[in-house]
Motif scaffolding. Structure first.
Motif, mmCIF file in Angstrom:
data_model
loop_
_atom_site.group_PDB
_atom_site.id
_atom_site.type_symbol
_atom_site.label_atom_id
_atom_site.label_comp_id
_atom_site.label_asym_id
_atom_site.label_seq_id
_atom_site.Cartn_x
_atom_site.Cartn_y
_atom_site.Cartn_z
ATOM 1 N N ASN A 14 -29.731 -117.109 22.792
ATOM 2 C CA ASN A 14 -30.691 -117.019 21.685
ATOM 3 C C ASN A 14 -30.024 -117.086 20.317
ATOM 4 O OD1 ASN A 14 -32.436 -116.646 23.793
ATOM 5 N ND2 ASN A 14 -32.979 -114.542 23.284
ATOM 6 N N GLY A 15 -28.696 -117.016 20.293
ATOM 7 C CA GLY A 15 -27.983 -117.153 19.027
ATOM 8 C C GLY A 15 -28.062 -115.952 18.114
ATOM 9 N N GLU A 16 -28.309 -114.775 18.678
ATOM 10 C CA GLU A 16 -28.403 -113.561 17.862
ATOM 11 C C GLU A 16 -27.383 -112.516 18.311
ATOM 12 O OE1 GLU A 16 -32.492 -112.225 17.181
ATOM 13 O OE2 GLU A 16 -33.210 -114.189 17.831
ATOM 14 N N ASP A 17 -26.274 -112.984 18.893
ATOM 15 C CA ASP A 17 -25.183 -112.105 19.332
ATOM 16 C C ASP A 17 -25.674 -111.022 20.298
ATOM 17 O OD1 ASP A 17 -23.282 -113.488 17.762
ATOM 18 O OD2 ASP A 17 -23.864 -112.323 16.001
ATOM 19 N N ASN A 18 -26.684 -111.363 21.095
ATOM 20 C CA ASN A 18 -27.223 -110.461 22.120
ATOM 21 C C ASN A 18 -27.850 -109.197 21.524
ATOM 22 O OD1 ASN A 18 -27.747 -110.211 24.916
ATOM 23 N ND2 ASN A 18 -26.085 -108.746 25.168
ATOM 24 N N ARG A 19 -28.231 -109.259 20.250
ATOM 25 C CA ARG A 19 -28.851 -108.099 19.609
ATOM 26 C C ARG A 19 -30.361 -108.061 19.864
ATOM 27 N NH1 ARG A 19 -25.722 -110.109 15.384
ATOM 28 N NH2 ARG A 19 -27.622 -110.927 14.430
ATOM 29 N N ASP A 20 -30.959 -109.194 20.182
ATOM 30 C CA ASP A 20 -32.406 -109.261 20.364
ATOM 31 C C ASP A 20 -32.779 -108.793 21.767
ATOM 32 O OD1 ASP A 20 -31.048 -111.737 21.218
ATOM 33 O OD2 ASP A 20 -33.047 -112.305 21.896
ATOM 34 N N GLY A 21 -34.050 -108.522 21.963
ATOM 35 C CA GLY A 21 -34.524 -108.070 23.267
ATOM 36 C C GLY A 21 -34.237 -106.597 23.480
ATOM 37 N N SER A 22 -35.025 -105.974 24.334
ATOM 38 C CA SER A 22 -34.886 -104.541 24.591
ATOM 39 C C SER A 22 -33.626 -104.239 25.396
ATOM 40 C CB SER A 22 -36.108 -104.024 25.348
ATOM 41 O OG SER A 22 -35.937 -102.667 25.695
ATOM 42 N N SER A 23 -33.000 -103.120 25.084
ATOM 43 C CA SER A 23 -31.857 -102.653 25.869
ATOM 44 C C SER A 23 -32.277 -101.570 26.860
ATOM 45 C CB SER A 23 -30.765 -102.100 24.940
ATOM 46 O OG SER A 23 -30.255 -103.124 24.110
ATOM 47 N N HIS A 24 -33.541 -101.154 26.791
ATOM 48 C CA HIS A 24 -34.061 -100.125 27.706
ATOM 49 C C HIS A 24 -34.846 -100.826 28.810
ATOM 50 C CE1 HIS A 24 -35.468 -96.254 29.081
ATOM 51 N NE2 HIS A 24 -36.733 -96.651 28.970
ATOM 52 N N ASN A 25 -34.121 -101.280 29.835
ATOM 53 C CA ASN A 25 -34.746 -102.106 30.863
ATOM 54 C C ASN A 25 -35.005 -101.382 32.173
ATOM 55 O OD1 ASN A 25 -34.767 -104.837 29.537
ATOM 56 N ND2 ASN A 25 -32.599 -104.338 29.341
ATOM 57 N N LEU A 26 -34.409 -100.204 32.374
ATOM 58 C CA LEU A 26 -34.545 -99.479 33.637
ATOM 59 C C LEU A 26 -34.277 -100.405 34.819
ATOM 60 C CD1 LEU A 26 -37.696 -97.340 32.774
ATOM 61 C CD2 LEU A 26 -35.360 -96.508 33.036
ATOM 62 N N SER A 27 -33.244 -101.220 34.671
ATOM 63 C CA SER A 27 -32.875 -102.171 35.718
ATOM 64 C C SER A 27 -31.652 -101.659 36.480
ATOM 65 C CB SER A 27 -32.575 -103.537 35.102
ATOM 66 O OG SER A 27 -31.504 -103.441 34.165
ATOM 67 N N TRP A 28 -31.411 -102.247 37.643
ATOM 68 C CA TRP A 28 -30.241 -101.892 38.447
ATOM 69 C C TRP A 28 -29.767 -103.150 39.163
ATOM 70 C CZ3 TRP A 28 -30.153 -100.249 44.074
ATOM 71 C CH2 TRP A 28 -28.836 -99.902 44.458
ATOM 72 N N ASN A 29 -28.495 -103.468 39.019
ATOM 73 C CA ASN A 29 -27.968 -104.727 39.553
ATOM 74 C C ASN A 29 -27.537 -104.648 41.010
ATOM 75 O OD1 ASN A 29 -25.472 -103.432 39.548
ATOM 76 N ND2 ASN A 29 -24.739 -104.472 37.698
ATOM 77 N N CYS A 30 -27.747 -103.499 41.639
ATOM 78 C CA CYS A 30 -27.409 -103.303 43.057
ATOM 79 C C CYS A 30 -25.896 -103.401 43.326
ATOM 80 C CB CYS A 30 -28.162 -104.287 43.952
ATOM 81 S SG CYS A 30 -29.954 -104.097 43.891
ATOM 82 N N GLY A 31 -25.098 -103.251 42.283
ATOM 83 C CA GLY A 31 -23.655 -103.173 42.492
ATOM 84 C C GLY A 31 -22.831 -104.265 41.848
#
Length: 710
Positions: free
Chosen positions: A477-494
């Motif tokens: 997105n060209g915003e140095d990864n600053r955009d979008g929520s950082s509170h995703n409650l995700s888990w990558n399974c390892g």
């Protein structure tokens, strides 16, 4: 009349309806502007490139400038130049050098091409927006086009799917169809593609009832995105509230959208639009002058009371539409009615809906906009869904919208994500979400269908990415990864991102099944994100608003995993459709309806005993059973016989370990296992009462037991 001849006859016309209206003999033009001193109608050639004539609208009635052109015909390209004071500190930004799109334009020709001439002030001036730019912007502007609205709808009827039967499917017109191999290449990414047989068949086979389209109101590409080589993909930046976005139109004709709706209706599918009435694409005081800003800035936008040069921004997009002004409210109401009456859509999802409720800067849920909707005979019968927040103080209003409205329930999203992620202390919250969020909606007399349940949506991770990434990866997105929520409650399974480890692949597949099964077995209205049933990935990007490319487009490549996941979702939706237990119109009572009868919902702990208060308070509880006796629901079968629904038992285990879950020993009738997310294949094992069921780690099980006649 030759379309290249000058228009010589200008009759007084009428102040209503607003916009350009063809009546079969000529065209009436009407434009509201309370503070203007003059209005010119600009007529262009058929392609909208060259201005052929300017016509002064001399009639003014109740702040509406109007005129009737008996020589005008459908297809005529036009725009407005509005004269008045340029006094930004007083809220006025009139600049007749700027061509304006009619706020009521029903069709647009040409796209917006960015130039400094589009701004009412001189870009780069030390005086900023207090300066006045005198360059003509017409060459860079889209033009309105007079529309012939006639269309053969035939026997088209709205499907009118009851709320309790509704399953929403959120999709992007372009992204959903752009790569589909069964759609002719010249139609891909368009309204025509969405109505094409293979697309419609796929949606029907999945089992959803209602298609929700990301914004299709005409919108421009943002300048800062164009300069980075990107595009506005989602479209949450409206320019014209009546005109469909033409980049999704293969034919260039508005009737293509109507044909799509008619086709989806014939398949029994509803069409809901995601609409953005909270702000416009004109931004803050440093934004361009494209439409409402130049027509009457002080009427259409909420301005700061202490300095009217600046805008109140409750949306994060620079401005907020002023629905306290009757003409701004009329614009929104007229637009909504137009899409229902002329385009036959079945409802709306309102982006940042709290902004629509603001009066004197405060959220007033029973304010003018909601009163207007409630009494409107056209709009009070369609589906209305609120995104119940905005970015201003007091804007978070989940559970507070008036009767007749459903709401996106982010408490559901976060609770279910957190549970399957393995967070502690969520057993009580999970139970509330499974049962329709009575804590949020019960106080106002609503039912479970007030809650639109979702685990994923366009904004955030896809389902596949939710179980594959701990962190967002928005570098594209060209915003140095600053955009979008950082509170995703995700888990990558390892492992972060793609993995070829069979155990991780299997765990991710199971987690997807867990999340989908929870969503589709919960009370309320489920919403699926298009592509989740096929394992669509955006490679960790949780904010693809500017990615109009293969990163965001749905990949239709067939593989065993995508087919298995699709079949699993279709199976769950078939179960939901067949059993009113999962489609309740009223909340569970939690007690027995009559003496000698069982409770309508019984919560179980792993030893088969009913949950006690101390169990709900156990922060480490990560295994739960919900027993739903079918005797509390009476259904009618195909033969017209009244019968109870079946008994169901939902077991959820967020532990990593196997939990032997004891099945209640209330009778000798065995249970049948319908769903066990440990495997995508349909289980067939019978389960005896009183016996422990080996509930595998991180899995959900659905058991069924038939009941007889009522």
């Amino acid at each position: 009349m030759n379309r290249h001849d000058a228009i010589t006859a200008v009759w007084p016309g009428q102040p209503y309806p607003l916009g350009a209206t063809w009546d079969g003999q000529g065209v009436n033009f009407a434009l509201f502007s309370e503070h203007a001193t003059g209005v010119e109608l600009c007529v262009f050639d058929d392609n909208g490139r060259y201005e052929r004539q300017r016509i002064k609208l001399r009639e003014r009635t109740d702040h509406v400038w109007h005129g009737y052109l008996p020589q005008a015909r459908p297809g005529m390209a036009y725009g407005y130049r509005v004269h008045g004071p340029y006094k930004p500190d007083e809220g006025h930004r009139f600049n007749a050098h700027k061509l304006l799109v009619d706020p009521y334009a029903k069709d647009l020709i040409g796209g917006l091409r960015w130039s400094d001439a589009l701004f009412g002030y001189t870009v780069g001036s030390k005086r900023e927006d207090m300066s006045l730019d005198k360059r003509d912007s017409a060459a860079f502007m889209p033009k309105g086009r007079v529309l012939e609205t006639a269309f053969t709808w035939g026997d088209d009827r709205p499907p009118m799917v009851p709320w309790q039967d509704t399953v929403i499917y959120e999709l992007h017109v372009r992204g959903f169809t752009k790569l589909h191999p069964g759609v002719p290449e010249h139609l891909r990414g368009t309204y025509a593609a969405l109505g094409y047989a293979p697309i419609v068949d796929y949606i029907k086979r999945l089992g959803v009832t209602t298609v929700e389209l990301l914004p299709v109101h005409a919108y421009p590409n943002d300048r800062y995105l164009v300069e980075k080589g990107l595009q506005n993909y989602w479209g949450y930046n409206s320019l014209a509230y009546f005109a469909p976005e033409m980049r999704y139109c293969a034919s260039g004709k508005v009737k293509e959208f109507k044909t799509m709706v008619k086709t989806l209706h014939s398949a029994g599918l509803e069409v809901i639009l995601d609409v953005v009435y909270n702000h416009s694409c004109e931004g803050n005081q440093m934004g361009p002058t494209l439409s409402m800003r130049g027509v009457d800035n002080a009427a259409y936008y909420i301005l700061k009371s202490d300095n009217r040069r600046y805008y109140e921004d409750f949306t994060g997009c620079g401005n907020t539409i002023n629905l306290e002004h009757p003409r701004a409210l009329q614009l929104v109401m007229d637009s909504l009615r137009y899409w229902v009456e002329e385009m036959h859509v079945d409802g709306f999802r309102f982006d940042l809906a709290s902004a629509l409720a603001r009066e004197s800067g405060k959220v007033e849920n029973l304010g003018g906009f909601f009163d207007a909707i409630r009494q409107d005979p056209v709009l009070n019968r369609v589906k209305l869904i609120a995104e119940p927040w905005d970015l201003g103080l007091g804007g978070y209003q989940v559970g507070n919208f008036p009767p007749g409205w459903a709401e996106w329930n982010d408490r559901y999203r976060d609770g279910v994500r957190g549970w399957w992620k393995g967070d502690y202390g969520l057993v009580g919250d999970l139970a509330r979400r499974l049962t329709g969020s009575q804590d949020l909606y019960g106080w106002s007399g609503k039912g479970p269908t007030a809650s639109v349940n979702f685990v994923t949506a366009h904004d955030g991770f896809t389902l596949h990415d939710l179980v594959s990434y701990n962190d967002k990866h928005n570098e594209a997105n060209g915003e140095d990864n600053r955009d979008g929520s950082s509170h995703n409650l995700s888990w990558n399974c390892g492992v972060e991102g793609p993995s070829d480890d069979p155990e991780i692949i299997e765990l991710r597949a199971r987690q997807k099944r867990n999340l989908l099964a929870t969503l589709l077995l919960s009370q309320g209205v489920p919403m699926l994100l298009a592509g989740d049933a096929r394992g669509h990935t955006q490679r960790g990007n949780n904010n693809v608003y500017c990615q109009d490319n293969a990163l965001a487009w749905l990949d239709w490549t067939e593989n065993a995993q995508s087919e298995a996941l699709h079949d699993f979702v279709a199976q769950l939706l078939a179960i939901r459709r067949a059993h009113p237990t999962f489609r309740r119109r009223a909340f569970f009572r939690g007690d027995a309806p009559a003496e000698g009868e069982s409770k309508d919902a019984i919560w179980l702990r792993p030893d088969g005993a009913e949950m006690a208060q101390s169990d709900w308070e156990d922060a480490h509880a990560r295994c739960l059973g919900m027993w739903i006796p079918g005797t509390g629901i009476v259904d009618v079968n195909a033969q017209g016989e009244r019968q109870h629904d079946d008994d169901f038992l939902i077991l959820l285990n967020a532990h990593d370990k196997v939990v032997p879950f004891t099945i209640p020993e209330d009778s000798a009738r065995p249970w049948q296992c319908l769903i066990d997310t440990i495997s995508a294949a349909e289980p067939v094992a019978a389960v005896a009462p009183g016996e422990p069921y080996p509930l595998q780690g991180r899995s959900l099980v659905l058991l069924q037991r038939p009941n007889g006649k009522a």
